[in-house]
Design an enzyme around this catalytic site. Structure first.
Site, mmCIF file in Angstrom:
data_model
loop_
_atom_site.group_PDB
_atom_site.id
_atom_site.type_symbol
_atom_site.label_atom_id
_atom_site.label_comp_id
_atom_site.label_asym_id
_atom_site.label_seq_id
_atom_site.Cartn_x
_atom_site.Cartn_y
_atom_site.Cartn_z
ATOM 1 N N ASP A 113 0.763 -3.174 2.617
ATOM 2 C CA ASP A 113 -0.302 -3.070 1.626
ATOM 3 C C ASP A 113 0.252 -2.867 0.229
ATOM 4 O O ASP A 113 0.664 -1.762 -0.133
ATOM 5 C CB ASP A 113 -1.238 -1.911 2.001
ATOM 6 N N ASP A 251 -2.304 -8.332 -4.262
ATOM 7 C CA ASP A 251 -2.665 -7.383 -3.206
ATOM 8 C C ASP A 251 -2.604 -8.053 -1.838
ATOM 9 O O ASP A 251 -3.329 -9.008 -1.571
ATOM 10 C CB ASP A 251 -4.063 -6.836 -3.464
#
Length: 373
Positions: A113, A251
């Protein structure tokens, strides 16, 4: 998504600029160990997009209201306290990496992440509760390289900016708490440990959370590896100010790319014009440019690329242009933000086949094509 969704990355993990690489696989793809557990169902396309909306809303909310003093934070008193408000982005990312933690090392599958600032894994003795994960839960008492972080250290204090929640203290040990936009959370002790990436690449004293109370949509992974870092051949007539107003992030946990409203409007209009030979169909969640390809054996897809201020163009692979629920509902994998002040989010669908380089110490990110087949 299958093997075509594999990404590779290089990330600076220490101040001496040593670099390492890891193979990143889709959580529900054929190469994922989590996929072998048939009790963990893969989300539907609609569910993925709903999770995406929650994550994007949380990212925008967090970055548009930065905490500077922490006076409104919820204080974590001990390892059994559940954070009472959102402090970061959704933790149910799409990609995982397998790393070794501790000495001797224990193999763990963590959600990869780039939109989260803290790494954590579930730890014994699970003082409150641990959700079901694929591998054996990490036991810090069995590792000779594990150390606790004290409550008085600057590292502990820095957790406020990383999680949005003021850290607590228990038996002189720093206690972290993080809650995500989907109400998933992790609370536990903050420590330092040896992280092994490959047989020849290992890093000592990597800070991470040793979760004692963890609940949420983590899909059988052991936790999160947080790596938060702050069309058709014709260049669209979009002013650079449209992108500089709010900035942008890359992201790995957001599925599609979210553009400023003006930029998305231009992209959609151009894309629809170039795809006018194909029949439009109903929207799929937030995706409003969808096509029915059920009557076609081949299609022609317009090229999409991103231009950076340095003059570099990053071309999106054809596999990163669409997001589909079926052959009769194949959608442009971009969406528009609701506000021009919301930052651009470069999602993981567009990162397919790209080799992505993260240099945290220099504050740079780089791209190379053909990172995987």
């Amino acid at each position: 998504m299958g093997d075509s969704a594999i990404i590779f990355f290089v990330y600076t993990l220490s101040s001496n600029d040593t670099k390492a690489s890891l193979k990143v696989v889709h959580k529900h793809g054929p190469c994922s160990k989590l996929n072998q557990d048939k009790t963990i169902a893969a989300p539907t396309p609609t569910e993925i997009l709903l999770q995406d909306q929650s994550r994007v809303k949380s990212i925008h909310s967090r970055l548009s209201n930065p905490k500077t003093s922490g006076e409104n934070d919820v204080k974590v008193i001990d390892a059994t306290t559940i954070p009472a408000k959102d402090g970061s982005v959704v933790g149910s990312g799409s990609y995982i990496v397998t790393v070794g933690l501790g000495t001797p090392q224990k193999e763990l599958s963590l959600i990869f992440d780039t939109g989260s600032d803290i790494t954590w894994t579930q730890c014994q003795p699970c003082a409150t509760i641990c959700y079901k994960q694929m591998e054996q839960i990490f036991d810090p008492s069995q590792s000779t390289s594990y150390t606790n972080i004290s409550c008085s250290s600057s590292i502990c204090s820095s957790l406020t900016s990383a999680t949005g929640i003021t850290p607590g203290c228990a038996s002189s040990t720093c206690v972290y708490g993080i809650q995500y936009g989907d109400s998933s959370f992790s609370v536990g002790f903050f420590g330092a440990e040896k992280l092994t990436l490959t047989p020849t690449e290992a890093f000592n004293n990597i800070y991470f959370g040793c979760g004692q109370n963890n609940q949420g949509l983590f899909g059988g992974s052991a936790g999160i590896l947080g790596l938060g870092i702050n069309v058709g051949g014709t260049k669209l007539a979009i002013s650079a100010s449209v992108f500089s107003t709010a900035g942008a992030i890359i992201d790995s946990g957001t599925t599609i790319t979210w553009l400023p409203p003006a930029a998305y409007s231009e992209l959609r209009a151009s894309f629809r014009n170039l795809m006018s030979n194909y029949p439009l169909t109903s929207a799929l969640g937030t995706l409003d440019t969808c096509y029915d390809f059920s009557s076609y054996s081949t299609i022609s897809v317009p090229k999409i690329g991103f231009f950076f201020s340095s003059g570099i163009e990053v071309d999106i692979d054809v596999s990163g242009v669409f997001f589909a629920s079926s052959i009769s509902q194949v959608c442009l994998a971009f969406a528009g933000n609701s506000d021009a002040a919301d930052l651009l989010i470069f999602g993981n669908v567009q990162q397919k086949t790209l080799e992505v380089f993260y240099d945290g110490s220099a504050g740079k990110v780089g791209f190379a094509p053909g990172g995987c087949s």
